[in-house]
Motif scaffolding. Structure first.
Motif, PDB file in Angstrom:
ATOM      1  N   GLY A 120       0.721  -1.061   0.118  1.00  0.00           N
ATOM      2  CA  GLY A 120       0.095   0.105  -0.044  1.00  0.00           C
ATOM      3  C   GLY A 120       0.801   1.254   0.156  1.00  0.00           C
ATOM      4  N   ASP A 121       0.178   2.365   0.528  1.00  0.00           N
ATOM      5  CA  ASP A 121       0.974   3.733   0.342  1.00  0.00           C
ATOM      6  C   ASP A 121       2.384   3.680   1.370  1.00  0.00           C
ATOM      7  N   ALA A 122       2.407   2.707   2.464  1.00  0.00           N
ATOM      8  CA  ALA A 122       3.895   2.599   2.914  1.00  0.00           C
ATOM      9  C   ALA A 122       5.014   2.307   1.982  1.00  0.00           C
ATOM     10  N   GLY A 123       4.631   1.553   0.956  1.00  0.00           N
ATOM     11  CA  GLY A 123       5.433   1.104   0.041  1.00  0.00           C
ATOM     12  C   GLY A 123       5.883   2.105  -1.050  1.00  0.00           C
ATOM     13  N   THR A 124       5.403   3.288  -0.856  1.00  0.00           N
ATOM     14  CA  THR A 124       5.660   4.365  -1.743  1.00  0.00           C
ATOM     15  C   THR A 124       6.881   5.063  -1.324  1.00  0.00           C
ATOM     16  N   GLU A 125       7.325   4.870   0.035  1.00  0.00           N
ATOM     17  CA  GLU A 125       8.465   5.694   0.675  1.00  0.00           C
ATOM     18  C   GLU A 125       9.862   5.246   0.344  1.00  0.00           C
ATOM     19  N   VAL A 126      10.436   6.337  -0.264  1.00  0.00           N
ATOM     20  CA  VAL A 126      12.033   5.950  -0.573  1.00  0.00           C
ATOM     21  C   VAL A 126      13.080   5.911   0.512  1.00  0.00           C
ATOM     22  N   VAL A 127      13.561   4.855   0.749  1.00  0.00           N
ATOM     23  CA  VAL A 127      14.626   4.668   1.809  1.00  0.00           C
ATOM     24  C   VAL A 127      16.002   4.284   1.387  1.00  0.00           C
ATOM     25  N   PRO A 128      16.898   4.291   2.365  1.00  0.00           N
ATOM     26  CA  PRO A 128      18.343   3.801   1.882  1.00  0.00           C
ATOM     27  C   PRO A 128      18.334   2.495   1.707  1.00  0.00           C
ATOM     28  N   ALA A 129      19.218   2.087   0.808  1.00  0.00           N
ATOM     29  CA  ALA A 129      19.493   0.729   0.647  1.00  0.00           C
ATOM     30  C   ALA A 129      20.942   0.502   0.658  1.00  0.00           C
ATOM     31  N   LEU A 130      21.650   0.747  -0.423  1.00  0.00           N
ATOM     32  CA  LEU A 130      23.150   0.351  -0.285  1.00  0.00           C
ATOM     33  C   LEU A 130      23.844   1.775   0.239  1.00  0.00           C
ATOM     34  N   ALA A 131      23.161   2.853   0.024  1.00  0.00           N
ATOM     35  CA  ALA A 131      23.560   4.143   0.792  1.00  0.00           C
ATOM     36  C   ALA A 131      23.326   4.012   2.082  1.00  0.00           C
ATOM     37  N   GLN A 132      24.124   4.949   2.934  1.00  0.00           N
ATOM     38  CA  GLN A 132      23.978   4.913   4.317  1.00  0.00           C
ATOM     39  C   GLN A 132      22.516   5.706   4.673  1.00  0.00           C
ATOM     40  N   SER A 133      22.360   6.714   3.813  1.00  0.00           N
ATOM     41  CA  SER A 133      21.043   7.598   4.263  1.00  0.00           C
ATOM     42  C   SER A 133      20.682   8.210   2.873  1.00  0.00           C
ATOM     43  N   LEU A 134      19.362   8.861   2.954  1.00  0.00           N
ATOM     44  CA  LEU A 134      18.806   9.569   1.682  1.00  0.00           C
ATOM     45  C   LEU A 134      20.018  10.552   1.380  1.00  0.00           C
ATOM     46  N   PRO A 135      19.965  11.287   0.208  1.00  0.00           N
ATOM     47  CA  PRO A 135      21.034  12.035  -0.430  1.00  0.00           C
ATOM     48  C   PRO A 135      20.944  13.265   0.209  1.00  0.00           C
ATOM     49  N   GLU A 136      21.917  13.814   0.304  1.00  0.00           N
ATOM     50  CA  GLU A 136      21.886  15.326   0.663  1.00  0.00           C
ATOM     51  C   GLU A 136      22.019  16.038  -0.581  1.00  0.00           C
ATOM     52  N   ILE A 137      20.995  16.775  -0.591  1.00  0.00           N
ATOM     53  CA  ILE A 137      20.682  17.789  -1.960  1.00  0.00           C
ATOM     54  C   ILE A 137      21.147  19.127  -1.722  1.00  0.00           C
ATOM     55  N   SER A 138      21.724  19.522  -2.869  1.00  0.00           N
ATOM     56  CA  SER A 138      22.208  20.976  -2.888  1.00  0.00           C
ATOM     57  C   SER A 138      21.081  22.071  -2.929  1.00  0.00           C
ATOM     58  N   LYS A 139      21.218  23.120  -2.552  1.00  0.00           N
ATOM     59  CA  LYS A 139      20.135  24.353  -2.499  1.00  0.00           C
ATOM     60  C   LYS A 139      19.413  24.261  -3.885  1.00  0.00           C
ATOM     61  N   ASP A 140      20.454  24.358  -4.962  1.00  0.00           N
ATOM     62  CA  ASP A 140      19.939  24.455  -6.297  1.00  0.00           C
ATOM     63  C   ASP A 140      19.242  23.405  -6.724  1.00  0.00           C
TER      64      ASP A 140
END
Length: 346
Positions: A61-81
């Motif tokens: 369901g809806d819970a399966g739409t969440e993006v989570v870390p896999a091989l990466a330690q955490s979600l990406p750090e995204i620059s301001k731009d």
């Protein structure tokens, strides 16, 4: 919107317990190379074998739409731009053959995908240098920088792309060994990073075993991803869906990936719901398209007439309730969905 059906047997195989072998069927063969796979069969077949830097939560369901870390330690750090994504690979990851997973493998895997005939390319052409590499097949993708010592991966885009984290969670970007041949590996699947590895692949079916590196390191490093219950999985291609139903009923297989045929749906539902049969509502949509560049469908009123002419209630009856009218292009469970009927049957 199709209702996904799961039919499973209580007898034979693992019997619902830990360990043992699960026997299952698919109606068609699946592409077993993450860079080229795009069908529901292929995505299901490799969901627990090849992992990208990010993935979707292993939930219904809806819970399966969440993006989570896999091989990466955490979600990406995204620059301001919004144009630079920085991730760090988890330390100690290994492929199923014991080879260490390196940050540079991500760059190699992306470049490999751009050298193959795959629809996955369209999600990553905003990476700096990707279009040039697609054209020349030389010099690498300049917008991907990796450091094997630190595990750092930096991805630069030509423009902000709000869906890019989602696209990093698609199977197309799964990380494979850097020396994986640039060809479709369906018949010789590469080493895996997930809880299972594909150990045999033939047109008539394929088999999985537990990834030995999952128990040693990968599973501990990615505790949010489930281990799985069985030790082995044997998949056979059975093109007749009614035959797949019969095999589950007889106990010769425990699971079928394809949907139960409409003419058997109510019989199976009445007999096995609550024991071997479960109804799920996936976030997907089935549709037909009209060529708007040619007559008569270049006329908006003709296209509207076609939409009004579709009798959704009749289709639901034909498919025995396994097809549900959506009346719009966004299925239930997707952000933006509204329960209204754009074109009531007329």
């Amino acid at each position: 919107m199709l209702v996904a059906l799961m039919l499973s047997s209580c007898g034979g195989g693992s019997g619902g317990k830990e360990g043992g072998t699960l026997h299952g069927t698919y109606a068609t063969p699946a592409e077993l190379d993450p860079a080229v796979a795009y069908t529901a069969e292929a995505l299901t077949a490799m969901y627990n074998t090849y992992l990208p830097l990010l993935t979707y939560a292993h939930a219904n369901g809806d819970a399966g739409t969440e993006v989570v870390p896999a091989l990466a330690q955490s979600l990406p750090e995204i620059s301001k731009d919004g144009k630079t994504y920085t991730l760090t690979l988890r330390k100690g990851l290994k492929y199923s053959d014991g080879t260490p997973v390196k940050a540079s493998d991500f760059a190699a895997s992306m470049e490999r995908m751009f050298q193959l005939p795959t629809v996955g390319i369209q999600f990553y052409t905003d990476i700096v240098g990707a279009e040039k590499f697609l054209e020349t097949k030389r010099g690498g993708i300049s917008g991907i920088e990796t450091d094997d010592r630190t595990g750092r991966i930096v991805i630069r885009l030509t423009r902000p792309r709000g869906t890019f984290s989602n696209e990093l969670a698609l199977l197309y970007s799964a990380v494979l060994p850097g020396d994986t041949p640039v060809k479709n590996m369906t018949n010789d699947p590469p080493p895996a990073t997930g809880p299972y590895a594909i150990v045999k692949a033939e047109p008539s079916g394929w088999s999985y075993e537990r990834n030995p590196q999952w128990a040693k390191a990968n599973g501990r490093l990615m505790p949010d991803l489930p281990d799985g219950h069985v030790d082995k999985i044997d998949i056979a291609v059975v093109r007749n869906k009614a035959t797949s139903v019969n095999e589950v009923e007889r106990g010769t297989s425990e699971w079928m990936q394809s949907t139960v045929p409409a003419d058997l749906y109510n019989k199976v539902k009445d007999k096995f719901e609550g024991s071997q049969f479960r109804v799920e509502h996936p976030i997907n949509l089935y549709y037909f398209w009209m060529n708007t560049s040619q007559a008569p469908f270049d006329d908006p009123e003709v296209r509207q007439a076609v939409n009004y002419a579709v009798d959704s209630a009749a289709l639901e009856r034909i498919y025995s309730g396994s097809l549900v009218a959506a009346h719009q292009i966004l299925p239930e469970g997707m952000p933006g969905h509204q329960p209204f009927d754009l074109y009531p049957h007329d």
